[in-house]
Design a protein around this motif. Sequence first.
Motif: not given
Length: 275
Positions: A111-135
């Motif tokens: 993606h583009l950084s704040a100043d417009g430079t192309p960068v590569l960023t890995p994000f960890v996805n939170d796949v922990s259990t959700l409480a009933a009725g929540e997203g």
Amino acid sequence: MRRTPAAVTLAAAPLALAGLALAAPASASTGEATVSVLHGVPGLTVDVYANGEVLLPDFAPGTLTDPLQLPAGEYDLAVYEAGADPDAADPAIQADDVAVPGGANVTVVAHLSADGTPVLTPFVNDVSTLAAGEGRLTVRHTAAAPAVDVRAGGEVVVPGLENPDEATLELPAGTVSADVVLAGTDTVAIGPADVDVAEGVATIVYAWGSAEENSLALAVQTIDGLHGAPSGIPSGEAGLADPAEPWLLVLGAGALAGAALAGRRLLPARASSRG
């Protein structure tokens, strides 16, 4: 709400994902990792290689892959302009000995950084259990733009979000009326608009592209099966929304700053909760 700090540049070292193992569930299998890839750099179609083999050919801007199941281990990654001969051309970006930990669920975003430079960023996805009725709703700022505040029902719920940070909210399932304002002000940049929060689903919203080049777009990734059923295995579903009016498109601004991709690593962290 949880906040993730800014990415750390990889100018002095190869891309290393070993730290992502800290975010993997303790009971996760050590045999495979779940990896999705979002191409959010306009104007550059590429071939992605892993250990000398093509992993993603003709990978076009705006593409969000389905989750890839990769064996845990170390990978030599290289990104070339689409159609280039890897024996003759230099890669646009290269990272050797990339550690992919078993059990982790990661989305790697070019993606583009704040100043417009192309960068590569890995994000960890939170796949922990959700409480009933929540997203779970996660907002990821992956466009060249100043900090913004995200409001729900007129109240700031994500203050001062900067590229390439993210913020996560766990909310009762339903519809949230949200808008985006310039950070620290009441100046509405876009919205309000309704955002659906589904029970047992993590919805991840990415803003990417260039306003100056009229290439703004919104990518949405969902991970379901987070109700906590013993036999449930979270799965990812990728999709792209029309870029005409989404409320998060205010995050995308600035021009593409060159064709070469530079690497970055996002260090996962947990910040204090806000009410």
